[in-house]
Design an enzyme around this catalytic site. Structure first.
Site, PDB file in Angstrom:
ATOM      1  N   HIS A 129     -74.269-101.872   9.651  1.00  0.00           N
ATOM      2  CA  HIS A 129     -75.395-101.097   9.124  1.00  0.00           C
ATOM      3  C   HIS A 129     -76.645-101.968   9.314  1.00  0.00           C
ATOM      4  CE1 HIS A 129     -77.951 -99.360   5.930  1.00  0.00           C
ATOM      5  NE2 HIS A 129     -77.148 -98.306   5.932  1.00  0.00           N
ATOM      6  N   ASP A 206     -70.176-107.101   3.777  1.00  0.00           N
ATOM      7  CA  ASP A 206     -70.892-105.932   3.281  1.00  0.00           C
ATOM      8  C   ASP A 206     -69.827-104.913   2.870  1.00  0.00           C
ATOM      9  OD1 ASP A 206     -71.921-103.374   3.175  1.00  0.00           O
ATOM     10  OD2 ASP A 206     -73.124-103.543   4.984  1.00  0.00           O
ATOM     11  N   GLN A 209     -69.160 -99.703   1.876  1.00  0.00           N
ATOM     12  CA  GLN A 209     -68.293 -98.548   2.141  1.00  0.00           C
ATOM     13  C   GLN A 209     -66.840 -98.811   1.774  1.00  0.00           C
ATOM     14  OE1 GLN A 209     -69.350 -95.626   2.867  1.00  0.00           O
ATOM     15  NE2 GLN A 209     -71.467 -96.148   3.334  1.00  0.00           N
ATOM     16  N   LYS A 232     -72.789 -95.750  -4.408  1.00  0.00           N
ATOM     17  CA  LYS A 232     -71.731 -95.240  -3.516  1.00  0.00           C
ATOM     18  C   LYS A 232     -70.371 -95.242  -4.224  1.00  0.00           C
ATOM     19  CE  LYS A 232     -74.099 -97.042   0.569  1.00  0.00           C
ATOM     20  NZ  LYS A 232     -74.677 -95.867   1.229  1.00  0.00           N
ATOM     21  N   CYS A 371     -78.140 -95.415  10.215  1.00  0.00           N
ATOM     22  CA  CYS A 371     -78.567 -96.829  10.138  1.00  0.00           C
ATOM     23  C   CYS A 371     -77.599 -97.735  10.910  1.00  0.00           C
ATOM     24  CB  CYS A 371     -78.696 -97.304   8.697  1.00  0.00           C
ATOM     25  SG  CYS A 371     -79.931 -96.423   7.772  1.00  0.00           S
TER      26      CYS A 371
END
Ligand code: PLP
Length: 413
Positions: A129, A206, A209, A232, A371
């Protein structure tokens, strides 16, 4: 729900927690398939805001009065909740941030500035991302760092052989996502961390997700930094967290200066900084949002993140089956290990048109570059349509989505 009846996730009960799922869009029941961008929020989390502002709204850490004490206790309790959620060893390894983006920028601007110099190498991946690309590019420009990128195969899985070739003693940091937002690819973080450490590099993950879909264990994964966003994971916008190994955080200089992050302040050079985690939380934080994020993580834990993840896997399989039969539809990202995300393009139809028209039928999907422009460019497209699933989605919704998609494609072709 027949195909899913062997699972114990009670989706009817789950859905009852989400008031927004009762609304209609363009006269049709809302089918929300944009969970990778932002998940919806259960009533229990929404109620935190009214409770906080009606009963104990106060600034934290500074007051001796009851309201401030209560707000501080509720805010600090979430550190424990997040530590448990990530299986961090110590609660002070959790720094509250506005989200994943701010967490990554924090590491770039503190650990990065203090430890990196011209010629040092950072490894990113093609799946990233923008928020795990641009902070490193900014730092690379300023410090003269070299960025290397792990390529992906035709399924959108990382090329691990290439990773092994790219990494060397010059590598100081590997920064990769756990799960790709554009394709849903789940990356082999434990292996990647071991390889990074074998070469003396750190690894930042990261987890934006991954946190909504699978159990996270930062100790078992062996990662140095891990970031995620509350919005999220069924929480509010404006709150997220960074996990950092205590030894690393303790050695890192502050980033933003201000109240709360100091021990003492003097004009005679006598300014000194607070211990972790407060050293990295300058100013008044998003107090209600952090407390609400804690509630969201409790909500997830009550259902069981493993159960949510396996429910979404069933939805993914069902959606794959349905979408594969649609003429001219091509799924991008077919790695063997995937979270509940499907990106696709349709011959002769613009993603944007599909997104707009399907919204008219009450179905919310995302269209665009997600993104992740380098990844989409690599696959020769500017945009895809993306459907992403959450705990409250149902197989019936997937069927309505697939039928709507066929209708829309017929209109735009
Ligand atoms: N990383 C990934 C993989 C994402 O999907 C996102 C958001 O879509 C981010 C980072 C940025 O998260 P936030 O905007 O909450 O900081």
């Amino acid at each position: 729900m027949s195909a899913f009846s062997d699972l114990t996730l009670d989706v009817v009960k789950v859905r009852a927690d989400f008031p927004i799922l009762e609304r209609k869009v363009h006269g049709k029941p809302l089918i929300y398939l944009d969970n990778a961008a932002t998940s919806q929020t259960p009533r229990q989390v929404i109620d935190v805001f009214a409770d906080y502002y009606e009963r104990y709204n106060a600034n934290i850490h500074r007051g001796l009065h009851t309201l401030s004490d209560e707000a501080t206790a509720a805010y600090e309790a979430v550190r424990e909740t997040v530590a448990r959620f990530l299986n961090a060893n110590k609660r002070h390894e959790i720094i509250f941030t506005r989200g994943t983006t701010e967490a990554i920028n924090l590491v770039a601007n503190t650990w990065g500035r203090a430890n990196l110099k011209a010629g040092d190498e950072i490894i990113l991946s093609m799946l990233e991302h923008h928020s795990n690309i641009v902070p490193w590019q900014l730092l690379a420009q300023q410090l003269g760092l070299i960025i290397k990128v792990i390529p992906v195969d035709e399924h959108g899985a990382l090329d691990m052989a290439a990773y092994r070739e790219l990494i060397s003693e010059r590598t100081r940091l590997v920064a990769v996502n756990h799960v790709s937002n554009a394709f849903g690819t789940i990356n082999p973080i434990r292996d990647m961390a071991a390889i990074a450490h074998d070469h003396g590099a750190l690894i930042l993950v990261d987890g934006a997700q991954a946190a909504p879909h699978e159990p996270i264990d930062v100790q078992a994964l062996g990662v140095d930094f891990y970031a995620f966003s509350g919005h999220k994971v069924y929480g509010p916008t404006g709150a997220g967290a960074l996990y950092g190994r205590a030894e690393l955080l303790e050695a890192m200089p502050p980033w933003q200066g201000g109240g709360e992050m100091i021990k003492t302040v003097g004009f005679d050079g006598g300014t000194s900084f607070a211990d972790i985690p407060h050293r990295f939380e300058a100013g008044t934080p998003a107090i209600a949002e952090v407390i609400a994020m804690g509630k969201a993580l409790d909500w997830v834990s009550n259902i069981g993140i493993g159960l949510i993840g396996s429910w979404e896997q069933r939805l993914l399989a069902h959606a794959n089956d349905r979408l594969r039969t649609i003429d001219g539809l091509r799924i991008l990202g077919t790695a063997p290990k995937k979270a509940g995300v499907i990106s696709f393009v349709v011959d002769g139809a613009h993603s944007q048109d599909i997104g707009l028209l399907i919204d008219q039928l009450g179905v919310a999907i995302r269209t665009g570059h997600h993104c992740a422009q380098p990844l989409l460019k690599h696959f020769g497209v500017d945009a895809t349509c993306r459907a992403s699933f959450g705990a409250y989605n149902t197989p019936e919704e997937i069927d309505i989505f697939a039928d709507a998609l066929e209708r829309v494609i017929g209109m735009v072709r």
